[in-house]
Design an enzyme around this catalytic site. Structure first.
Site, PDB file in Angstrom:
ATOM      1  N   HIS A   1      19.670   4.201  -8.197  1.00  0.00           N
ATOM      2  CA  HIS A   1      20.786   3.895  -7.403  1.00  0.00           C
ATOM      3  C   HIS A   1      20.169   3.351  -6.037  1.00  0.00           C
ATOM      4  O   HIS A   1      20.753   2.795  -5.210  1.00  0.00           O
ATOM      5  CB  HIS A   1      22.106   4.943  -7.089  1.00  0.00           C
ATOM      6  CG  HIS A   1      21.498   5.647  -6.136  1.00  0.00           C
ATOM      7  ND1 HIS A   1      20.972   7.080  -6.803  1.00  0.00           N
ATOM      8  CD2 HIS A   1      21.638   6.150  -4.841  1.00  0.00           C
ATOM      9  CE1 HIS A   1      20.562   7.832  -5.834  1.00  0.00           C
ATOM     10  NE2 HIS A   1      21.157   7.680  -4.644  1.00  0.00           N
TER      11      HIS A   1
HETATM   12  C1  UD1 Z   1      24.593   7.265  -0.696  1.00  0.00           C
HETATM   13  C2  UD1 Z   1      23.545   7.629   0.152  1.00  0.00           C
HETATM   14  C3  UD1 Z   1      22.228   8.140  -0.612  1.00  0.00           C
HETATM   15  C4  UD1 Z   1      22.523   9.169  -1.685  1.00  0.00           C
HETATM   16  C5  UD1 Z   1      23.736   8.539  -2.445  1.00  0.00           C
HETATM   17  C6  UD1 Z   1      24.157   9.299  -3.727  1.00  0.00           C
HETATM   18  C7  UD1 Z   1      23.434   6.657   2.523  1.00  0.00           C
HETATM   19  C8  UD1 Z   1      22.873   5.900   3.489  1.00  0.00           C
HETATM   20  N1  UD1 Z   1      23.106   6.888   1.269  1.00  0.00           N
HETATM   21  O1  UD1 Z   1      24.164   6.067  -1.257  1.00  0.00           O
HETATM   22  O2  UD1 Z   1      21.182   8.898   0.420  1.00  0.00           O
HETATM   23  O3  UD1 Z   1      21.389   9.088  -2.482  1.00  0.00           O
HETATM   24  O4  UD1 Z   1      24.873   8.235  -1.659  1.00  0.00           O
HETATM   25  O5  UD1 Z   1      25.148   8.651  -4.523  1.00  0.00           O
HETATM   26  O6  UD1 Z   1      24.304   7.722   2.864  1.00  0.00           O
HETATM   27  N2  UD1 Z   1      31.092   3.431  -3.927  1.00  0.00           N
HETATM   28  C9  UD1 Z   1      32.054   3.697  -5.069  1.00  0.00           C
HETATM   29  N3  UD1 Z   1      32.760   4.953  -4.988  1.00  0.00           N
HETATM   30  C10 UD1 Z   1      32.592   6.039  -4.100  1.00  0.00           C
HETATM   31  C11 UD1 Z   1      31.694   5.618  -2.977  1.00  0.00           C
HETATM   32  C12 UD1 Z   1      30.731   4.547  -3.097  1.00  0.00           C
HETATM   33  O7  UD1 Z   1      32.325   2.917  -6.043  1.00  0.00           O
HETATM   34  O8  UD1 Z   1      33.166   6.996  -3.964  1.00  0.00           O
HETATM   35  C13 UD1 Z   1      30.443   2.045  -4.257  1.00  0.00           C
HETATM   36  C14 UD1 Z   1      30.878   1.507  -2.838  1.00  0.00           C
HETATM   37  O9  UD1 Z   1      30.978   0.059  -3.478  1.00  0.00           O
HETATM   38  C15 UD1 Z   1      29.461   1.222  -2.174  1.00  0.00           C
HETATM   39  C16 UD1 Z   1      28.472   1.672  -2.994  1.00  0.00           C
HETATM   40  O10 UD1 Z   1      29.144   2.495  -3.862  1.00  0.00           O
HETATM   41  O11 UD1 Z   1      29.676   0.122  -1.408  1.00  0.00           O
HETATM   42  C17 UD1 Z   1      27.446   2.282  -2.200  1.00  0.00           C
HETATM   43  O12 UD1 Z   1      28.000   3.410  -1.717  1.00  0.00           O
HETATM   44  P1  UD1 Z   1      27.215   4.252  -0.302  1.00  0.00           P
HETATM   45  O13 UD1 Z   1      28.065   5.408   0.104  1.00  0.00           O
HETATM   46  O14 UD1 Z   1      27.288   3.065   0.704  1.00  0.00           O
HETATM   47  O15 UD1 Z   1      25.819   4.531  -0.504  1.00  0.00           O
HETATM   48  P2  UD1 Z   1      25.269   5.168  -2.092  1.00  0.00           P
HETATM   49  O16 UD1 Z   1      24.288   4.017  -2.456  1.00  0.00           O
HETATM   50  O17 UD1 Z   1      26.216   5.897  -2.661  1.00  0.00           O
END
Ligand code: UD1
Length: 372
Positions: free
Chosen positions: A214
């Site tokens: 991811h």
């Molecule tokens: C975040 C952490 C990363 C960790 C990962 C584990 C940061 C900078 N990154 O990355 O270190 O390894 O979590 O999962 O803090 N989304 C959903 N549902 C959710 C949350 C997110 O669909 O509950 C989608 C959203 O579209 C979002 C994307 O996933 O834009 C990325 O989520 P985000 O929390 O920005 O970063 P991660 O890639 O999950």
């Protein structure tokens, strides 16, 4: 004297780190722990299911921040967390890992101490000192800045202490205590064995590989993602690959219309199901940080799809090999494992299930010294 401790969670990898800390806190009759969930992760599969599996109580405060750009997300967390600081006036704020919630809450706490308080809330950072030395990773920024703000820095491996000393942080603040994520793994391993996930996914023990992926560096650009997928397709001719798909990666598969039918995909899994899947895998391909550590303890070979690791002990002592994202290198290393060339490894010092116990003892003794 009675102490108030805020424990912060925000994203998936935080929950298993915080669960043993919360349990330990409860054993101190002069400490009241408050669980604050920023809501950085909000989907059931990335949040609620971990509360259920780890028997974490409902958060005392849920900030409901959700997704956004890094600055939007971090800024919103700071604004909302500052209100909680004002409401609770805590003695200590405990943050874990390296996600945006970690830094945002540490920063809000550090600024809060500039107010009219008699003494400052102590900032404790669990999993301090890890460094990938790759500033393109948002986590590297979060780690470095959180460490610069923390009063108590708890490290999981020798490199943590070395990095912090090199950055000029006083050794008085640094404590090598072990790994809270491994506390959770060891205390849930037996329960996880009862999971029915292998039957559900029609998998046989040791006859499959697990993939997690991811990181923006792997999935956000079409070329990188397509290259890794080509390697995985090649490997899938020799072994089944199970892939619990992260929402970010799912979005990218859809956006770039990439073919993934050679992978056995599922939605993100809960803690116990995933632990069972890992423990019984032939090998693991991942770009996660924590999984490099979990596979080391489970003695399952791990190929890390990144150019570096902030957890070098998993390579020097554990089962981890850094392969990067070059498709040929990925296929070559997977072939070696499939032909029986497996790194055995050993378990690093203090990864013994007692890290949270050590942390709470040190943190609350420290509070007594400065507050009483
Ligand atoms: C975040 C952490 C990363 C960790 C990962 C584990 C940061 C900078 N990154 O990355 O270190 O390894 O979590 O999962 O803090 N989304 C959903 N549902 C959710 C949350 C997110 O669909 O509950 C989608 C959203 O579209 C979002 C994307 O996933 O834009 C990325 O989520 P985000 O929390 O920005 O970063 P991660 O890639 O999950």
């Amino acid at each position: 004297m009675h102490y108030k401790a805020i424990i912060v969670v925000g994203a998936r990898p935080n929950f298993m780190k915080v669960a043993p800390i919360f349990t330990q806190c409860k054993k101190f009759h002069d400490v009241t722990p408050f669980l604050v969930h920023t809501g950085q992760h909000y989907d059931k599969e990335l949040s609620k299911v971990f509360f259920d599996d780890l028997k974490l109580p409902k958060p005392d405060f849920y900030l409901g921040i959700g997704s956004g750009t890094h600055s939007e997300q971090s800024g919103q967390i700071m604004i909302e967390f500052e209100k909680i600081l004002g409401k609770l006036d805590p003695d200590i704020v405990i943050v874990v890992g390296d996600v945006n919630s970690t830094l945002a809450c540490a920063l809000a706490t550090a600024k809060f101490r500039c107010g009219k308080r008699k003494y400052s809330p102590v900032i404790a950072h669990i999993e301090a000192g890890l460094r990938s030395h790759d500033w393109r990773m948002p986590e590297e920024i979060n780690r470095r800045l959180t460490d610069a703000l923390a009063d108590l820095l708890f490290t999981t491996e020798p490199s943590g202490q070395e990095n912090l000393i090199e950055e000029g942080i006083s050794s008085d603040k640094i404590f090598h205590v072990g790994n809270v994520m491994i506390d959770s793994l060891l205390s849930h391993k037996e329960q996880a064995e009862k999971s029915r996930i292998l039957n559900k996914l029609k998998l046989r023990k040791n006859k499959y590989a697990v993939l997690t992926m991811h990181r923006p560096g792997n999935v956000d650009e079409r070329g990188d993602l397509a290259g890794i997928l080509a390697a995985l397709e090649e490997i899938s001719r020799a072994t089944e690959i199970v892939f619990p798909v992260h929402p970010r990666t799912k979005k990218m598969f859809d956006r770039y219309e990439l073919k993934t039918d050679f992978l056995k995909t599922t939605a993100s899994l809960g803690y116990l199901d995933f632990l069972k899947l890992l423990a019984n895998a032939n090998f693991v391909l991942t770009d996660s940080g924590g999984i490099q550590e979990e596979t080391t303890v489970l003695k399952v070979p791990c190929l890390t799809l990144r150019e570096n690791t902030e957890r070098p002990v998993t390579v020097s002592q554990g089962t981890n090999i850094i392969v990067g994202k070059d498709p040929d290198a990925i296929v070559e290393q997977a072939r070696k494992i499939l032909s029986g060339e497996r790194k055995q490894g050993q378990i690093p010092d203090f990864w013994d299930g007692k890290a949270a116990q050590r942390i709470c003892k040190i943190a609350f003794n420290y509070l007594k010294c400065i507050v009483d």
